[in-house]
Design a protein around this motif. Structure first.
Motif, PDB file in Angstrom:
ATOM      1  N   GLU A 154      -6.097  -0.430  -6.372  1.00 49.97           N
ATOM      2  CA  GLU A 154      -6.090   0.872  -6.750  1.00 49.97           C
ATOM      3  C   GLU A 154      -5.970   0.977  -8.513  1.00 49.97           C
ATOM      4  O   GLU A 154      -6.926   1.831  -9.078  1.00 49.97           O
TER       5      GLU A 154
ATOM      6  N   ASP B  14       0.979  -1.290  -0.263  1.00 55.00           N
ATOM      7  CA  ASP B  14      -0.103   0.177  -0.154  1.00 55.00           C
ATOM      8  C   ASP B  14       0.880   1.018   0.034  1.00 55.00           C
ATOM      9  O   ASP B  14       1.376   1.903   0.467  1.00 55.00           O
ATOM     10  N   THR B  15       1.498   1.727  -1.357  1.00 59.18           N
ATOM     11  CA  THR B  15       2.207   2.892  -1.425  1.00 59.18           C
ATOM     12  C   THR B  15       2.176   4.307  -0.237  1.00 59.18           C
ATOM     13  O   THR B  15       2.988   4.071   0.205  1.00 59.18           O
ATOM     14  N   ASP B  16       0.608   4.680  -1.112  1.00 57.55           N
ATOM     15  CA  ASP B  16      -0.340   5.832  -0.123  1.00 57.55           C
ATOM     16  C   ASP B  16      -0.419   5.368   0.812  1.00 57.55           C
ATOM     17  O   ASP B  16      -0.644   6.725   1.798  1.00 57.55           O
ATOM     18  N   GLY B  17      -0.661   4.133   1.663  1.00 51.84           N
ATOM     19  CA  GLY B  17      -0.510   3.891   3.291  1.00 51.84           C
ATOM     20  C   GLY B  17      -2.260   4.158   3.731  1.00 51.84           C
ATOM     21  O   GLY B  17      -2.612   4.834   4.570  1.00 51.84           O
ATOM     22  N   ASP B  18      -3.038   4.343   1.788  1.00 50.41           N
ATOM     23  CA  ASP B  18      -4.907   4.907   2.118  1.00 50.41           C
ATOM     24  C   ASP B  18      -5.189   3.504   2.528  1.00 50.41           C
ATOM     25  O   ASP B  18      -6.772   4.100   2.834  1.00 50.41           O
TER      26      ASP B  18
ATOM     27  N   ASP C 167      -2.153  -1.449  -3.644  1.00 45.49           N
ATOM     28  CA  ASP C 167      -1.761  -0.874  -5.275  1.00 45.49           C
ATOM     29  C   ASP C 167      -2.711  -1.396  -5.978  1.00 45.49           C
ATOM     30  O   ASP C 167      -3.327  -0.230  -6.508  1.00 45.49           O
TER      31      ASP C 167
ATOM     32  N   TYR D  64      -6.062   1.192   0.499  1.00 47.43           N
ATOM     33  CA  TYR D  64      -6.075   0.573  -0.414  1.00 47.43           C
ATOM     34  C   TYR D  64      -5.157  -0.305  -1.477  1.00 47.43           C
ATOM     35  O   TYR D  64      -4.058   0.641  -1.546  1.00 47.43           O
TER      36      TYR D  64
END
Ligand SMILES: [Ca+2]
Ligand SMILES: [Ca+2]
Ligand SMILES: [Ca+2]
Ligand SMILES: [Ca+2]
Length: 262
Positions: free
Chosen positions: A65, A54-58, A62, A60
């Motif tokens: 997304e 989850d690269t952006d840590g939201d 990768d 969800y």
């Protein structure tokens, strides 16, 4: 007979393993180190972290997304087309569509920015200097909007004011006939000087042009038949325009001048 059957079985077995060998490498080489549904190869394409699901840590993954058109870099709820990883003006979704690099503002290294190339109809990924993509303008009289398309994708969606019901902007198929950076418009009841970014599309004085004397864009009709735009919007369009670019004008001029939102 026995031998024949055995041979058939053997042959079928050979076929089976041949098929397995043919298809397996596809799975073997699609390595997904962090098991997020996006292969390492695709993570490089999207500039995501191959070791972080989850690269952006939201919350969800990768892979999820990307599959549903959301940005793996910004979230939650930010779509791929709303994010521009390298800040070159071409959103991430468009970079994929035009086969350019999400992380490079000049993918083909020819000194020209990816967004500029696409707007002019060139491929941002090929250095051959040839116009590659079909471009056209659409003006929707019903909604009082102007759309600019490149390779079937809408790059600009801008508010305009077309001709009033008694001096309608003509509908039909036209093209950019001439381009004049600054001119005056003089008529019986108007005298407008210093009008910028004029693009003639029909003889008889029908132009798309910048407008400084009202702010009705996208709300109501205003003109004597020209297509009025905000001066900065007209400048943006003019900057990438060429003689011969097709213009299609359609829709109905709103009877009471005012756009009815539908
Ligand atoms: Ca992965
Ligand atoms: Ca995420
Ligand atoms: Ca970009
Ligand atoms: Ca380039």
């Amino acid at each position: 007979m026995y031998e024949y059957t055995n041979n058939t079985k053997l042959r079928n077995t050979v076929y089976f393993f041949a098929l397995v060998l043919f298809f397996v490498p596809t799975f073997v080489f699609a390595v997904d180190t962090d098991n997020d549904g996006l292969s390492d190869e695709d993570e490089r394409l999207y500039y995501t972290d191959i070791n972080n699901p989850d690269t952006d840590g939201d919350g969800y993954l990768d892979g999820t997304e990307v599959k549903y058109g959301y940005s793996p870099h910004k979230g939650p709820g930010v779509q791929m087309h709303q994010h521009d990883y390298d800040g070159d003006g071409l959103g991430d979704w468009l970079e994929i569509w035009f086969k350019s690099d999400i992380g490079k503002s000049d993918t083909d290294g020819d000194g020209k920015n990816d967004f500029d190339e696409v707007m002019l109809g060139y491929s941002p990924a090929e250095k051959d200097g040839k116009k590659k993509f079909k471009r056209w303008i659409e003006v929707d009289r019903t909604k009082q909007r102007l759309h600019f398309f490149v390779n079937k994708v809408k790059l600009l969606n801008l508010p305009v004011s077309t001709g009033n019901p008694w001096t309608e902007t003509p509908a039909g198929n036209f093209e950019v006939m001439s381009m004049i950076p600054e001119k005056s418009y003089v008529g019986e009841d108007y005298n407008l000087e210093g009008v910028q970014w004029n693009m003639l599309f029909r003889t008889g004085g029908y132009y798309i042009h910048g407008t400084y004397w009202h702010n009705d864009f996208g709300i109501r009709t205003h003109s004597h038949g020209c297509v009025n735009m905000r001066t900065e919007d007209a400048g943006l369009l003019y900057n990438y325009m060429d003689i011969g670019v097709p213009i299609e004008i359609y829709g109905e001029t709103p009877e009471n001048r005012v756009v009815v939102n539908n």
